[in-house]
Design an enzyme around this catalytic site. Structure first.
Site, short mmCIF file in Angstrom:
data_model
loop_
_atom_site.label_atom_id
_atom_site.label_comp_id
_atom_site.label_asym_id
_atom_site.label_seq_id
_atom_site.Cartn_x
_atom_site.Cartn_y
_atom_site.Cartn_z
N HIS A 98 47.48 146.16 74.50
CA HIS A 98 47.02 145.32 73.37
C HIS A 98 47.86 144.09 73.15
O HIS A 98 47.68 143.39 72.15
CB HIS A 98 47.01 146.13 72.08
CG HIS A 98 46.01 147.22 72.05
ND1 HIS A 98 44.76 147.08 71.50
CD2 HIS A 98 46.06 148.47 72.52
CE1 HIS A 98 44.09 148.21 71.62
NE2 HIS A 98 44.86 149.08 72.25
N LYS A 138 45.57 138.12 58.34
CA LYS A 138 46.05 138.88 59.49
C LYS A 138 47.54 139.08 59.30
O LYS A 138 48.14 138.50 58.40
CB LYS A 138 45.79 138.11 60.79
CG LYS A 138 46.24 136.65 60.74
CD LYS A 138 45.90 135.88 62.00
CE LYS A 138 44.45 135.41 62.07
NZ LYS A 138 43.66 136.04 63.09
N ARG A 139 48.17 139.91 60.14
CA ARG A 139 49.61 140.06 60.03
C ARG A 139 50.29 138.70 60.17
O ARG A 139 49.78 137.81 60.86
CB ARG A 139 50.12 141.02 61.11
CG ARG A 139 49.87 142.47 60.78
CD ARG A 139 50.54 142.88 59.49
NE ARG A 139 51.97 143.01 59.64
CZ ARG A 139 52.62 144.14 59.82
NH1 ARG A 139 51.96 145.30 59.85
NH2 ARG A 139 53.92 144.16 59.94
N LYS A 166 50.70 133.62 65.54
CA LYS A 166 49.40 133.47 64.86
C LYS A 166 49.32 132.16 64.08
O LYS A 166 48.26 131.76 63.63
CB LYS A 166 49.15 134.66 63.94
CG LYS A 166 49.00 136.00 64.70
CD LYS A 166 48.78 137.15 63.74
CE LYS A 166 48.83 138.52 64.40
NZ LYS A 166 47.58 138.88 65.10
N THR A 220 40.30 140.73 66.18
CA THR A 220 39.05 141.39 65.81
C THR A 220 38.56 140.85 64.48
O THR A 220 37.37 140.90 64.17
CB THR A 220 39.22 142.92 65.72
OG1 THR A 220 40.44 143.20 65.02
CG2 THR A 220 39.29 143.53 67.11
N LYS A 259 34.69 139.82 62.72
CA LYS A 259 34.20 140.21 61.39
C LYS A 259 33.71 138.99 60.62
O LYS A 259 32.68 139.04 59.94
CB LYS A 259 35.31 140.94 60.61
CG LYS A 259 35.71 142.26 61.27
CD LYS A 259 37.05 142.80 60.78
CE LYS A 259 37.57 143.87 61.75
NZ LYS A 259 39.00 144.22 61.53
#
Ligand code: 26W
Length: 812
Positions: A358, A546-547, A552, A654, A658
Site C-alpha cells: 500500500h 485525509k491523514r 499529501k 480512496t 468517494k
C-alpha cells in the site's frame, strides 16, 4: 404494504420490550441514551439471527474461504449500515417517527470505532462490505484494540491527542467466543532433539498469552451471506499468579496480567511510518498467530491432515506487511505440529498467501532488528532464516556470482528482517493498489523481484463501497440516481453509466445542484456549531480530508489560500467566487512537521476569517477529529475534491473515489488512482495540474531541483513564503515557521522542498482559476458532476473484490 405494517408492529413491540427489560422503563420515560442502546440491541438481535440463518445455509460449504489479515479495520458506525443491509431502514425510521424519536440524532450516539489509521484500514472495511454483498465466504482477522486511534482536539491551533475508549460502554455488535481461545507464545528458546532420525524442535521457557476472539457479524446488502470480522483480544493465561499472590506480591501478580493484556490495548497511530517497538511486533505476532492457528484448526476439523489440499480451501491475504509473520507462522505449525517436511510445508505456504503493498514511501517499509526478532520469536527466527537461505540459494542459481544483487534481495540483511521481502518470497501474488502504483512497484521499488518472479506481480485498483458512501451518506443523491436509472447501481455499480445520458438534462442538473446545496447547508450548520465560523452555502466548498502528511501536500493548499487572500487584499476588485476551504486531518503524534502544518492552517484561517475587508469571500475551516462518520457528512457537501499529492507518492487514494461518486470535481495530480479517474472521466472533467511521476522521479535522480530560484522568480510565491516569518501569519511567534520555510527553500542537508510545493505552485494556482471560472457556469459545472458520477462505477469495491476473487483468490 401489509408486510411493512407487520414489520413496524413487530419492531415497535420489540423495542418497547427491550427498553423495559434493559432499563425497567417505558419508552416515554427512557433517556435518549437508553433508547439508543435498546434500538441497537434489537437490531443486533436481528443481525445475529441473520448470522445464524447464514451459518445454516453455509453449513456444508466446502469451497475456498478468504481470510483477510489486517492490523486495521476502520469500520465506521454499524447501526445505520445494518439497518440498510437488513432492509428495515424505512421501517425503523417510521417507528421512530411515530414514537417521536429522532433516529438521526440517536445514530450519532454510536461511537465511531477508530480501529485504523487511514486508507489501508478503511479499504479493509470496504472489502468486507463487498465480500458479504457479493456472497463470498470471507473472514476479516485483526486486533480488538481497547483504544482506537486517538481523538483529536484542537487547542489554540495545535493538535492535542485524547484517548479513544470506544469500548467503554461495551459494544452491542460483537460476540465473544472464549471457547475458541488460542494460545500465543513469546520469548524462550528452541531445543532441537532427534526423534526417529528426524529433528524435532521444541519451544521452551516461553511466556504465553491467551487470544480471545470477538466476532462482529458483517452483513451484505441484499445478501444471505453473513461473514465475520474476528478481532483478537489479549488476556493473561492466569488471572493472576496465585503463588506470587500467596507470597504477598500482589503488585507483581497484577503486573504480569497487565503485561499480557497491554498487547491489544491500543492502535499505533502511525501512518506510513513504522515504530520499531517490541510491543508493535508483539501485536503483529499475537493476532497473526491466533488467526493462523484457528484457520489450521478449522481445516483439520473439516479435512483432516491432507495439507496438500489446504490451498484449495484457504487463501490468506496479507494487508501490507504488518501481518507478514503469518507466513513463517504457518510454516511453524505445519512443520512442528503437523510433522510435514520442509518442502511439503513450503509448497503449501507459498500457495496460500497473497500480499498487497500500500505504499512506496521508503520510510514506511517495515524492517525488524534481528536481535528483537530473535528474542521475541525464536522459532520463527529460525524459520525465516531457513526461508532466506533457500531463497538466496535459488537466486544464486539464477544469477551466479551476482553477490550484490543477492544482498539487495535478501530477506535478512544488515541484521534486519525486511518484511516486504518476506512477503514477496512467501506469497504467490503481489499487488499494488492502482495502475501507476503497481507499475512503480514492478519497474522501480521491486524491479529485481519482478525480474525473478515476473508471474507474481499484478495490479488491482482500489475501490469503495457505494452502500456506505452514497446510499447511506447521501440519501438525496441516491434517490435522484435511483429515480433516473433504477436501484440496480447499488449492487451493480457499472449501471451508474446509465446516468450519463442525463448530463445535459436541465432537470437533473438542477436537482443535483439542489441536493448539494442542502448538504452544504447541513455542513455549514455543523461548522457553525463546532467551529463558530459562519460559512456561506453558496460559496464553493473546497475540501481536503485525509491523514496529514507532507507528501499529501496540505501545505500547498494552505499556501495557495494565503495567496488568494493576498490577491483580495491588494485588489479589492479581484474577482473570486466565494470559497470555503475545508480541512480535516489527524497528524501522527510524533510527526512534528505534520502538527506544525495543522497549526499553520489555523493561523492562516484565524487571519482570513476575521478580516471584514474581504467580505467573507474566503473562509478556512479545520474540522477537528476527522474520522469515518465525519467523512460521511463532509463528502456529500463538497464541490471540489483536493487530491494533490506529489506525483509518484500516493499509492492510490480512496477518498478521491468517494468524492467523485458524490459528484464533486477533482483538482489533482496524476498520482495514484487519480490517473485512472482522469482517464475514466476525460481530461475536460477533472482539473489536473503539476509534475508527473516520471518528472518527480527524474528530479530525485538528477538532484537539480532549485526551489530557491522559483521563489525569487515568482513574486506571489515569494510573498506567501515571506509572510510565514514576517508576522503576517503569526505576529506572536515569528520563529514558528522558520524551519518549515528553510526546508522549502534550502533543505536541511538533504534535498530542498522534496515534495515540490514550489514547483507545482503556479500550475495549482491556474487549475484553481479554472475551477473558479467553471463554477460560475452551472450548466457546465453540473454536467461535469454528472459525468463524474456516471464514470464512478469502476471505482466500486465490488469491482475490486471481483478482481481479487477471480484473478488472485480463485474463489468459486
Ligand atoms: C507501519 C507503519 C505504517 C502504517 C500504515 C506503514 C504503512 C501504513 C499504510 C500502508 C498507510 C496507508 O494507509 N496507505 C494507504 O493505503 C490506501 C489503501 O490502499 C491507499 O489508497 C493510500 O494511497 C495509501 O497511502
Amino acid at each position: 404494504m401489509n408486510q411493512k405494517m407487520d414489520k413496524k408492529r413487530i419492531f415497535r413491540a420489540a423495542l418497547e420490550t427491550k427498553v423495559q427489560r434493559m432499563f425497567g422503563r417505558s419508552i416515554r420515560a427512557a433517556s435518549k441514551d437508553q433508547i439508543y442502546q435498546a434500538i441497537t440491541q434489537v437490531v443486533s438481535d436481528l443481525v445475529k439471527e441473520q448470522r445464524a440463518y447464514s451459518r445454516e445455509l453455509m453449513g456444508n460449504y466446502d469451497g475456498k474461504e478468504v481470510y483477510y489479515l489486517s492490523m486495521e479495520f476502520l469500520m465506521g458506525r454499524a447501526l445505520s449500515n445494518n439497518l440498510i443491509n437488513l432492509g428495515i431502514e424505512d421501517v425503523v425510521t417510521e417507528v421512530c417517527y411515530e414514537l417521536d424519536l429522532d433516529l438521526e440524532e440517536l445514530k450519532e450516539i454510536e461511537p465511531d470505532p477508530g480501529l485504523g489509521n487511514g486508507g489501508l484500514g478503511r479499504l479493509a472495511a470496504c472489502f468486507l462490505d463487498s465480500l458479504a454483498t457479493l456472497g463470498y465466504k470471507a473472514t476479516g482477522c485483526g486486533i480488538r484494540y481497547e483504544y482506537g486511534l486517538f481523538q483529536q482536539k484542537i487547542v489554540d491551533g495545535y493538535q492535542v491527542e485524547i484517548s479513544d475508549p470506544w469500548l467503554e460502554n461495551g459494544s452491542s455488535w460483537e460476540i465473544a467466543l472464549p471457547e475458541e481461545t488460542e494460545i500465543v507464545k513469546f520469548g524462550g528458546f528452541v531445543e532441537a532433539n532427534e526423534v526417529d532420525g528426524r529433528l524435532v524442535y521444541e519451544h521452551k521457557g516461553y511466556q504465553s498469552v491467551r487470544a480471545v476472539p470477538y466476532e462482529m457479524p458483517i452483513l451484505g446488502y441484499e445478501s444471505d451471506v453473513v461473514n465475520s470480522l474476528r478481532l483478537w483480544a489479549a488476556r493473561a493465561t492466569k488471572h493472576f499468579d496465585m503463588s506470587l499472590f500467596g507470597q504477598g506480591k500482589y503488585l507483581d501478580a497484577l503486573e504480569e496480567k497487565e503485561l499480557a493484556e497491554v498487547i491489544s490495548k491500543v492502535l499505533y497511530p502511525d501512518d506510513n511510518h513504522p515504530e520499531g517497538k517490541a510491543l508493535r511486533l508483539k501485536q503483529q505476532y499475537f493476532f497473526v498467530s491466533a488467526s493462523v492457528q484457528s484457520i489450521v484448526r478449522r481445516f483439520r476439523r473439516q479435512h483432516g491432515t491432507d495439507f496438500a489440499k489446504f490451498p484449495d480451501h484457504v487463501v490468506i491475504h496479507i494487508n501490507d506487511t504488518h501481518p507478514a509473520l503469518a507466513i513463517p507462522e504457518l510454516m511453524r505449525i505445519l512443520l512442528d505440529e503437523d510433522g510435514l517436511d520442509w518442502d511439503q510445508a513450503w509448497n503449501v505456504t507459498k500457495q496460500t498467501f497473497a500480499y498487497t503493498n500500500h505504499t512506496i514511501m521508503e520510510e514506511a517499509l517495515e524492517r525488524w532488528p534481528e536481535g528483537l526478532f530473535r528474542d521475541l520469536l525464536p522459532r520463527l527466527w529460525d524459520i525465516v532464516y531457513e526461508i532466506n537461505e533457500r531463497f538466496c540459494a535459488s537466486l544464486w542459481e539464477r544469477y551466479p556470482g551476482d553477490w550484490d544483487r543477492i544482498a539487495r534481495l535478501s530477506v535478512i540483511a544488515h541484521h534486519e528482517v525486511k518484511m516486504a521481502h518476506l512477503c514477496i518470497v512467501g506469497s504467490f501474488s503481489v499487488n499494488g493498489v492502482a495502475r501507476l502504483h503497481s507499475q512503480i512497484l514492478r519497474d522501480e521499488v521491486f524491479a529485481e523481484f519482478a525480474d525473478f518472479y515476473p508471474e507474481k506481480f499484478t495490479n488491482v485498483t482500489n475501490g469503495v463501497t457505494f452502500r456506505r458512501f452514497l446510499l447511506k451518506a447521501n440519501r438525496g443523491l441516491a434517490e435522484l440516481i435511483t429515480d433516473r436509472i433504477g436501484p440496480g447501481w447499488i449492487k451493480h455499480p457499472e449501471e451508474l453509466a446509465n446516468f450519463l445520458p442525463y448530463q445535459d438534462d436541465k432537470g437533473t442538473q438542477e436537482a443535483l445542484a439542489a441536493i448539494r446545496h442542502n448538504n452544504k447547508i447541513a455542513l455549514a450548520k455543523y461548522i457553525a456549531d463546532h467551529n463558530h465560523i459562519q460559512v456561506d452555502p453558496s460559496s464553493i466548498f473546497d475540501v481536503q480530508i485525509k491523514r496529514l502528511h507532507e507528501y499529501k501536500r496540505q501545505l500547498l493548499n494552505i499556501l495557495h489560500v494565503l495567496y488568494l487572500y493576498n490577491r483580495l487584499l491588494e485588489d479589492p476588485s479581484f474577482d473570486l467566487h466565494p470559497r470555503t476551504f475545508i480541512f480535516g486531518a489527524k497528524a501522527a503524534p510524533g510527526y512534528g512537521m505534520a502538527k506544525l502544518i495543522i497549526k499553520l492552517i489555523h493561523d492562516v484561517g484565524e487571519r482570513i476569517n476575521n478580516d471584514p475587508t474581504i467580505h467573507g469571500k474566503l473562509k478556512v475551516v479545520f474540522l477537528e477529529n476527522y474520522r469515518v462518520s465525519l467523512a460521511e457528512a463532509i463528502i456529500p457537501a463538497s464541490d471540489v475534491s483536493e487530491q494533490i499529492s506529489t506525483a509518484g507518492k500516493e499509492a492510490s487514494g480512496t477518498g478521491n473515489m468517494k468524492f467523485m461518486l458524490n459528484g464533486a470535481l477533482t483538482i489533482g495530480t496524476l498520482d495514484g488512482a487519480n490517473v485512472e479517474i482522469a482517464q475514466a472521466v476525460g481530461e475536460e472533467n477533472i482539473f489536473i495540474f503539476g509534475l508527473r511521476a516520471e518528472e518527480t522521479s527524474r528530479y530525485y535522480g538528477e538532484q537539480n531541483y532549485r526551489p530557491y530560484d522559483l521563489y525569487l522568480a515568482d513574486p506571489y510565491l515569494k510573498q506567501v513564503l515571506d509572510q510565514l516569518v514576517d508576522g503576517f501569519v503569526n505576529a506572536q511567534k515569528l520563529a514558528l515557521y522558520q524551519d518549515l520555510r528553510h526546508g522549502l527553500l534550502h533543505g536541511w542537508g538533504g534535498m530542498a522542498d522534496p515534495y515540490f510545493i514550489l514547483q507545482d505552485f503556479a500550475a495549482y494556482r491556474e487549475a484553481h482559476e479554472q475551477i473558479d471560472a467553471q463554477y460560475r457556469q452551472p450548466d457546465i459545472w453540473w454536467k461535469k458532476a454528472i459525468i463524474n458520477i456516471g464514470h464512478a462505477g469502476y471505482f466500486s469495491s465490488d469491482r475490486t473484490i471481483e478482481e481479487y476473487s477471480q484473478r488472485i483468490w480463485k474463489l468459486r
